[in-house]
Design a protein around this motif. Structure first.
Motif, PDB file in Angstrom:
ATOM      1  N   ILE A  41       9.074  -6.064   8.809  1.00 35.21           N
ATOM      2  CA  ILE A  41       9.284  -4.762   8.163  1.00 35.21           C
ATOM      3  C   ILE A  41      10.257  -3.929   8.992  1.00 35.21           C
ATOM      4  CG2 ILE A  41       8.192  -2.612   7.416  1.00 35.21           C
ATOM      5  CD1 ILE A  41       5.553  -4.209   7.247  1.00 35.21           C
ATOM      6  N   ASP A  42      11.223  -3.312   8.332  1.00 37.26           N
ATOM      7  CA  ASP A  42      12.111  -2.357   8.998  1.00 37.26           C
ATOM      8  C   ASP A  42      11.411  -0.996   8.915  1.00 37.26           C
ATOM      9  OD1 ASP A  42      14.081  -0.453   9.670  1.00 37.26           O
ATOM     10  OD2 ASP A  42      15.673  -1.837   9.053  1.00 37.26           O
ATOM     11  N   MET A  43      10.713  -0.638   9.986  1.00 31.92           N
ATOM     12  CA  MET A  43       9.878   0.570   9.981  1.00 31.92           C
ATOM     13  C   MET A  43      10.712   1.843   9.796  1.00 31.92           C
ATOM     14  SD  MET A  43       6.982  -0.815  10.103  1.00 31.92           S
ATOM     15  CE  MET A  43       5.961   0.638  10.182  1.00 31.92           C
ATOM     16  N   GLU A  44      11.923   1.874  10.354  1.00 31.88           N
ATOM     17  CA  GLU A  44      12.776   3.065  10.202  1.00 31.88           C
ATOM     18  C   GLU A  44      13.157   3.281   8.742  1.00 31.88           C
ATOM     19  OE1 GLU A  44      16.108   2.798  12.846  1.00 31.88           O
ATOM     20  OE2 GLU A  44      14.828   2.862  14.634  1.00 31.88           O
ATOM     21  N   LYS A  45      13.536   2.199   8.059  1.00 29.52           N
ATOM     22  CA  LYS A  45      13.923   2.332   6.654  1.00 29.52           C
ATOM     23  C   LYS A  45      12.714   2.668   5.785  1.00 29.52           C
ATOM     24  CE  LYS A  45      18.095  -0.350   6.861  1.00 29.52           C
ATOM     25  NZ  LYS A  45      18.742  -1.612   6.558  1.00 29.52           N
ATOM     26  N   LEU A  46      11.567   2.094   6.117  1.00 26.57           N
ATOM     27  CA  LEU A  46      10.341   2.399   5.374  1.00 26.57           C
ATOM     28  C   LEU A  46      10.041   3.891   5.483  1.00 26.57           C
ATOM     29  CD1 LEU A  46       8.223   0.628   3.830  1.00 26.57           C
ATOM     30  CD2 LEU A  46       6.830   0.763   5.877  1.00 26.57           C
ATOM     31  N   GLN A  47      10.159   4.417   6.699  1.00 26.55           N
ATOM     32  CA  GLN A  47       9.900   5.838   6.928  1.00 26.55           C
ATOM     33  C   GLN A  47      10.950   6.710   6.247  1.00 26.55           C
ATOM     34  OE1 GLN A  47       9.818   6.996  11.053  1.00 26.55           O
ATOM     35  NE2 GLN A  47       8.762   8.906  10.600  1.00 26.55           N
ATOM     36  N   SER A  48      12.229   6.315   6.334  1.00 26.96           N
ATOM     37  CA  SER A  48      13.279   7.138   5.725  1.00 26.96           C
ATOM     38  C   SER A  48      13.150   7.178   4.204  1.00 26.96           C
ATOM     39  CB  SER A  48      14.670   6.649   6.132  1.00 26.96           C
ATOM     40  OG  SER A  48      14.984   5.433   5.518  1.00 26.96           O
ATOM     41  N   GLU A  49      12.570   6.130   3.614  1.00 30.57           N
ATOM     42  CA  GLU A  49      12.352   6.104   2.162  1.00 30.57           C
ATOM     43  C   GLU A  49      11.007   6.717   1.784  1.00 30.57           C
ATOM     44  OE1 GLU A  49      14.640   5.334  -0.043  1.00 30.57           O
ATOM     45  OE2 GLU A  49      16.031   4.881   1.592  1.00 30.57           O
ATOM     46  N   GLN A  50      10.288   7.234   2.778  1.00 32.69           N
ATOM     47  CA  GLN A  50       8.984   7.892   2.585  1.00 32.69           C
ATOM     48  C   GLN A  50       7.995   6.983   1.861  1.00 32.69           C
ATOM     49  OE1 GLN A  50       9.886  11.647   0.748  1.00 32.69           O
ATOM     50  NE2 GLN A  50      10.792  12.454   2.611  1.00 32.69           N
ATOM     51  N   LEU A  51       7.943   5.741   2.335  1.00 30.72           N
ATOM     52  CA  LEU A  51       7.037   4.748   1.784  1.00 30.72           C
ATOM     53  C   LEU A  51       6.106   4.309   2.902  1.00 30.72           C
ATOM     54  CD1 LEU A  51       6.803   3.188  -0.963  1.00 30.72           C
ATOM     55  CD2 LEU A  51       8.128   1.383   0.106  1.00 30.72           C
ATOM     56  N   LYS A  53       3.228   1.724   4.735  1.00 31.98           N
ATOM     57  CA  LYS A  53       2.980   0.281   4.762  1.00 31.98           C
ATOM     58  C   LYS A  53       1.963  -0.092   3.696  1.00 31.98           C
ATOM     59  CE  LYS A  53       1.564  -1.233   8.597  1.00 31.98           C
ATOM     60  NZ  LYS A  53       1.145  -1.743   9.889  1.00 31.98           N
ATOM     61  N   THR A  54       0.964   0.734   3.477  1.00 30.76           N
ATOM     62  CA  THR A  54      -0.052   0.461   2.461  1.00 30.76           C
ATOM     63  C   THR A  54       0.591   0.345   1.083  1.00 30.76           C
ATOM     64  OG1 THR A  54      -1.685   1.666   3.774  1.00 30.76           O
ATOM     65  CG2 THR A  54      -2.216   1.297   1.456  1.00 30.76           C
ATOM     66  N   GLU A  55       1.513   1.255   0.764  1.00 30.53           N
ATOM     67  CA  GLU A  55       2.205   1.208  -0.528  1.00 30.53           C
ATOM     68  C   GLU A  55       3.078  -0.038  -0.628  1.00 30.53           C
ATOM     69  OE1 GLU A  55       2.864   5.902  -1.624  1.00 30.53           O
ATOM     70  OE2 GLU A  55       4.012   5.060   0.052  1.00 30.53           O
ATOM     71  N   LEU A  56       3.785  -0.363   0.448  1.00 34.64           N
ATOM     72  CA  LEU A  56       4.617  -1.567   0.454  1.00 34.64           C
ATOM     73  C   LEU A  56       3.767  -2.813   0.243  1.00 34.64           C
ATOM     74  CD1 LEU A  56       7.326  -3.059   0.883  1.00 34.64           C
ATOM     75  CD2 LEU A  56       6.805  -3.044   3.340  1.00 34.64           C
ATOM     76  N   PHE A  57       2.642  -2.906   0.967  1.00 32.58           N
ATOM     77  CA  PHE A  57       1.772  -4.072   0.835  1.00 32.58           C
ATOM     78  C   PHE A  57       1.215  -4.178  -0.577  1.00 32.58           C
ATOM     79  CE2 PHE A  57       0.546  -4.284   5.628  1.00 32.58           C
ATOM     80  CZ  PHE A  57       1.844  -4.627   5.942  1.00 32.58           C
ATOM     81  N   ASP A  58       0.871  -3.068  -1.184  1.00 29.66           N
ATOM     82  CA  ASP A  58       0.378  -3.059  -2.564  1.00 29.66           C
ATOM     83  C   ASP A  58       1.435  -3.631  -3.513  1.00 29.66           C
ATOM     84  OD1 ASP A  58      -1.284  -2.360  -4.832  1.00 29.66           O
ATOM     85  OD2 ASP A  58       0.006  -0.609  -5.120  1.00 29.66           O
ATOM     86  N   ILE A  59       2.674  -3.186  -3.337  1.00 25.07           N
ATOM     87  CA  ILE A  59       3.764  -3.668  -4.188  1.00 25.07           C
ATOM     88  C   ILE A  59       3.979  -5.165  -3.992  1.00 25.07           C
ATOM     89  CG2 ILE A  59       6.268  -3.530  -4.565  1.00 25.07           C
ATOM     90  CD1 ILE A  59       5.957  -0.487  -3.767  1.00 25.07           C
ATOM     91  N   LEU A  60       3.954  -5.619  -2.735  1.00 21.66           N
ATOM     92  CA  LEU A  60       4.164  -7.036  -2.451  1.00 21.66           C
ATOM     93  C   LEU A  60       3.028  -7.887  -3.028  1.00 21.66           C
ATOM     94  CD1 LEU A  60       5.485  -6.860   1.230  1.00 21.66           C
ATOM     95  CD2 LEU A  60       6.808  -7.278  -0.858  1.00 21.66           C
ATOM     96  N   ARG A  61       1.783  -7.399  -2.926  1.00 23.34           N
ATOM     97  CA  ARG A  61       0.644  -8.160  -3.475  1.00 23.34           C
ATOM     98  C   ARG A  61       0.762  -8.312  -4.985  1.00 23.34           C
ATOM     99  NH1 ARG A  61      -2.325  -4.946   0.166  1.00 23.34           N
ATOM    100  NH2 ARG A  61      -3.013  -3.644  -1.562  1.00 23.34           N
ATOM    101  N   THR A  62       1.283  -7.308  -5.689  1.00 25.45           N
ATOM    102  CA  THR A  62       1.432  -7.428  -7.145  1.00 25.45           C
ATOM    103  C   THR A  62       2.441  -8.512  -7.501  1.00 25.45           C
ATOM    104  OG1 THR A  62       3.141  -5.718  -7.302  1.00 25.45           O
ATOM    105  CG2 THR A  62       0.845  -5.003  -7.566  1.00 25.45           C
TER     106      THR A  62
END
Length: 160
Positions: A41-51, A53-62
């Motif tokens: 995971i690119d933590m900086e980009k995740l943070q800059s997109e205001q997302l 990890k829980t939301e990302l993991f939810d999307i990936l699980r779907t």
């Protein structure tokens, strides 16, 4: 009537400008952002997109992802959707299942030999050596990485 004509004219003007100038197109429409690359995971980009990890993991699980080793890349598209490109072959990675479901999966999908990864970004590291902090995100938390079961293991589990 005049307001409608102005709106239509403005829309056509913006369409023309974005088709002819890639810089303006990128500025107006935005660009896809890579959130996960090679299972990390690119933590900086995740943070800059205001997302989160829980939301990302939810999307990936779907999309049928169980661990980050199954992801070659995940992009946040300009539409707001996340596109996933699966890794072929997969490798060990951070489990993204909810905590209550992780124990059963980690015990049956544990990588052999056991590999560890950063609990924050999923970067794999040598389990034999000490990890003071992740050189990708700086976290000191670690966990056991999991990997896909091979077909014979899946068939054996299905019959149990």
């Amino acid at each position: 009537m005049l307001v409608i004509a102005i709106i239509i004219g403005l829309q056509r003007f913006l369409s023309y400008i974005t088709e002819t100038n890639k810089t303006i197109e990128s500025w107006i429409e935005g660009e896809a952002v890579c959130l996960v690359r090679q299972g990390i995971i690119d933590m900086e980009k995740l943070q800059s997109e205001q997302l989160s990890k829980t939301e990302l993991f939810d999307i990936l699980r779907t999309q049928g992802i169980v661990h980050l080793g199954q992801v070659r890349a995940a992009y946040l598209e300009t539409s707001g959707k996340v596109s996933v490109i699966r890794a072929q072959p997969t490798r060990a990675g951070l489990c993204i299942l909810p905590v209550e479901d992780q124990d059963s999966v980690v015990s049956s999908w544990r990588s052999e030999p056991a590999q560890k990864c950063c609990s924050n970004c999923g970067k794999l590291f040598d389990a034999s050596g000490p990890m003071n902090h992740c050189d990708h995100c700086g976290s000191t938390e670690q966990t056991i990485a999991i990997e896909d079961l091979n077909p014979s293991d899946s068939e054996q589990q299905a019959t149990e």
